[in-house]
Design a protein around this motif. Structure first.
Motif, mmCIF file in Angstrom:
data_model
loop_
_atom_site.group_PDB
_atom_site.id
_atom_site.type_symbol
_atom_site.label_atom_id
_atom_site.label_comp_id
_atom_site.label_asym_id
_atom_site.label_seq_id
_atom_site.Cartn_x
_atom_site.Cartn_y
_atom_site.Cartn_z
ATOM 1 N N ILE A 1 0.935 -1.252 -0.007
ATOM 2 C CA ILE A 1 0.083 0.211 -0.161
ATOM 3 C C ILE A 1 0.808 1.124 0.189
ATOM 4 C CG2 ILE A 1 -1.562 1.434 1.239
ATOM 5 C CD1 ILE A 1 -3.052 -1.297 2.281
ATOM 6 N N PHE B 1 2.313 1.809 -3.892
ATOM 7 C CA PHE B 1 1.450 2.318 -4.840
ATOM 8 C C PHE B 1 0.515 3.332 -4.452
ATOM 9 C CE2 PHE B 1 2.411 -2.329 -5.889
ATOM 10 C CZ PHE B 1 2.873 -2.161 -7.368
ATOM 11 N N GLY B 2 0.095 3.285 -3.093
ATOM 12 C CA GLY B 2 -1.111 4.234 -2.901
ATOM 13 C C GLY B 2 -0.712 5.395 -2.139
ATOM 14 N N TRP C 1 -8.498 -2.332 1.141
ATOM 15 C CA TRP C 1 -7.481 -2.467 0.341
ATOM 16 C C TRP C 1 -7.908 -2.354 -1.235
ATOM 17 C CZ3 TRP C 1 -3.582 -7.265 0.623
ATOM 18 C CH2 TRP C 1 -2.635 -7.063 -0.469
ATOM 19 N N TYR D 1 -9.178 1.013 -2.087
ATOM 20 C CA TYR D 1 -8.059 2.310 -1.866
ATOM 21 C C TYR D 1 -7.581 2.201 -3.487
ATOM 22 C CZ TYR D 1 -3.968 4.117 0.295
ATOM 23 O OH TYR D 1 -3.132 5.275 0.869
ATOM 24 N N GLY D 2 -7.304 1.080 -4.000
ATOM 25 C CA GLY D 2 -6.837 0.998 -5.408
ATOM 26 C C GLY D 2 -7.698 1.758 -6.362
ATOM 27 N N ALA E 1 -0.926 2.833 -10.859
ATOM 28 C CA ALA E 1 -0.668 2.406 -9.529
ATOM 29 C C ALA E 1 -2.125 1.825 -8.757
ATOM 30 C CB ALA E 1 -0.030 3.544 -8.700
ATOM 31 N N GLY E 2 -2.793 2.784 -9.135
ATOM 32 C CA GLY E 2 -4.290 2.277 -8.681
ATOM 33 C C GLY E 2 -4.772 0.912 -9.085
ATOM 34 N N LEU F 1 -2.622 -1.703 -7.469
ATOM 35 C CA LEU F 1 -2.812 -1.989 -6.041
ATOM 36 C C LEU F 1 -4.219 -2.420 -5.857
ATOM 37 C CD1 LEU F 1 -2.051 -1.334 -3.103
ATOM 38 C CD2 LEU F 1 -3.598 0.981 -3.626
ATOM 39 N N ALA F 2 -5.396 -2.352 -6.607
ATOM 40 C CA ALA F 2 -6.589 -3.286 -6.461
ATOM 41 C C ALA F 2 -6.381 -4.513 -6.944
ATOM 42 C CB ALA F 2 -7.382 -2.399 -7.461
ATOM 43 N N THR G 1 -3.703 -6.575 -6.864
ATOM 44 C CA THR G 1 -2.832 -7.308 -5.751
ATOM 45 C C THR G 1 -4.055 -7.577 -4.650
ATOM 46 O OG1 THR G 1 -0.969 -5.906 -6.375
ATOM 47 C CG2 THR G 1 -0.984 -7.220 -4.315
#
Length: 410
Positions: A238, A241-242, A299, A302-303, A387-388, A391-392, A394
């Motif tokens: 996180i 990437f976030g 999580w 977030y992405g 990156a979003g 992140l999502a 993963t």
């Protein structure tokens, strides 16, 4: 955020005087830190007009904390954490004063600000393990989960207040005043620490700190505890990437939405506002909902919210998207921190937290540097949006394969 605004069980930690003092001082000083964060990003962007430089400044401010983090963890498990925090907060105040003096004197070399940021990063690395571990001295174990959640909430509340104040101060007085505000904000934190009285939890008369030995012990301990190991790994993903969006917001404000300092402050504050709005829900659910479920919700969102921000065609839609990012962040950050705080032994608490924080402090600046450089090459929307997506994706893979279930173990 008083008890009248929250359900009783979601504000339990506030019934303890020491914790109330700690929280009140923390929210003021952390708000000042965010004032400085937006001011420093503003200064670097104005001096260089480069996303790569903005990412570099973020990286060089945080990477030194990776090196000094284990030093801080070793010290915090041997010496009074309250005294450590008084010293480090006072040092941070003088560093902020140095930033203010540099801008007031007309220093226009970005490397000078990056260098002082590196000094601040070293001090911050020593401070953070003691800061996180000190929470366990302020409340009994039964209130620890709530205390950790509210501690995350105050950080995010300051993330809402600080950037908004920073944007206003930048617009009215300029960077020198913004840095000065941060310097003054440490006074309430030092005063609160002076008033706190806590018993010593660490056994007296321990041997001298051995950083390599302590780091190895922390790594072994984390490796042998799956819940702590996976919480640390998730936090690193996180962070990479976030969280770089914290530093890259200035690029969106200047190049994408083309707004001024005040609107930049609002944009930077949006994540903190979202976190505040979601805090009662997280604090309420924390003791009743499996932690794997909280991570499994927060999580992936977030992405997706980060992707939504990157694609936002309008400024105010971007503000809303960042608020959702902040709401997701409080859910993931508080839950992961709680997993570690509830599972770790007291004698190793600060060292294990230092390892956890080192993961965060390595992931964020490396991610910021990469995303900042990509923003220059392919544009900020593609960089942050990519990156979003990662992140999502993963997050969904971890949830679908059941890898988050180990977070429920105590």
């Amino acid at each position: 955020m008083g008890e009248s605004r929250l359900p009783r069980h979601s504000s339990r930690a506030l019934s303890y005087r020491n914790y109330r003092l700690f929280l009140s001082g923390a929210i003021v000083s952390n708000s000042g830190v965010w004032v400085q964060t937006v001011a420093l990003a503003y200064v670097i962007e104005r001096l260089t007009d480069s996303g790569t430089w903005v990412g570099l400044a973020a990286m060089m401010q945080m990477l030194p904390a990776v090196g000094s983090g284990m030093v801080g963890g070793a010290l915090a498990d041997r010496f009074p954490r309250r005294i450590m925090l008084m010293i480090t907060n006072s040092t941070q105040a003088f560093i902020a004063l140095g930033f203010s003096a540099m801008w007031a004197l007309g220093v226009d070399r970005p490397l000078a600000y990056v260098a002082l940021g590196m000094v601040q990063g070293c001090v911050n690395g020593i401070q953070l393990p003691a800061w996180q571990a000190f929470v366990s001295e302020l409340v009994p174990r039964g209130a620890l989960l709530n205390a950790v959640t509210l501690n995350s909430a105050q950080f995010n509340a300051s993330r809402a207040v600080g950037p908004a104040v920073g944007g206003l101060v930048l617009a009215v007085g300029g960077p020198a005043w913004a840095f000065l505000v941060n310097s003054l904000s440490y006074a309430p934190a030092v005063l609160a620490l002076t008033l706190i009285r806590v018993p010593r939890l660490m056994p007296a008369g321990q041997d001298r700190p051995n950083i390599f030995k302590d780091a190895a012990a922390a790594v072994r301990y984390v490796s042998n505890h799956p819940g702590i190991r996976r919480a640390t790994l998730i936090a690193g993903v996180i962070a990479f990437f976030g969280q770089p969006i914290i530093h890259l917001v200035v690029i969106f404000a200047d190049d994408v939405f083309q707004v001024g300092e005040t609107q930049y402050g609002i944009l930077a504050a949006a994540g903190g506002v979202g976190a505040i709005l979601n805090t009662p829900l997280v604090a309420n659910w924390g003791s009743r909902v499996p932690r794997s479920r909280l991570i499994g919700l927060g999580w992936p969102v977030y992405g997706l919210a980060l992707l939504g921000f990157a694609l936002s065609p309008y400024y105010w839609l971007g503000v809303v998207a960042l608020a959702v990012v902040g709401a997701s962040h409080i859910m993931t950050a508080a839950t992961l921190n709680t997993v570690i705080q509830m599972q770790v032994e007291e004698a190793l608490r600060a060292k294990v937290l230092a390892l956890y924080l080192m993961t965060l402090m390595a992931g964020l600046p490396l991610g910021a540097q990469l995303q900042g450089a990509l923003a220059d090459l392919i544009g900020p929307r593609v960089s942050v949006g990519g990156a979003g997506v990662l992140l999502a994706a993963t997050a969904l893979w971890w949830v679908i394969t059941g890898r988050t279930k180990v977070l429920n173990l105590d």
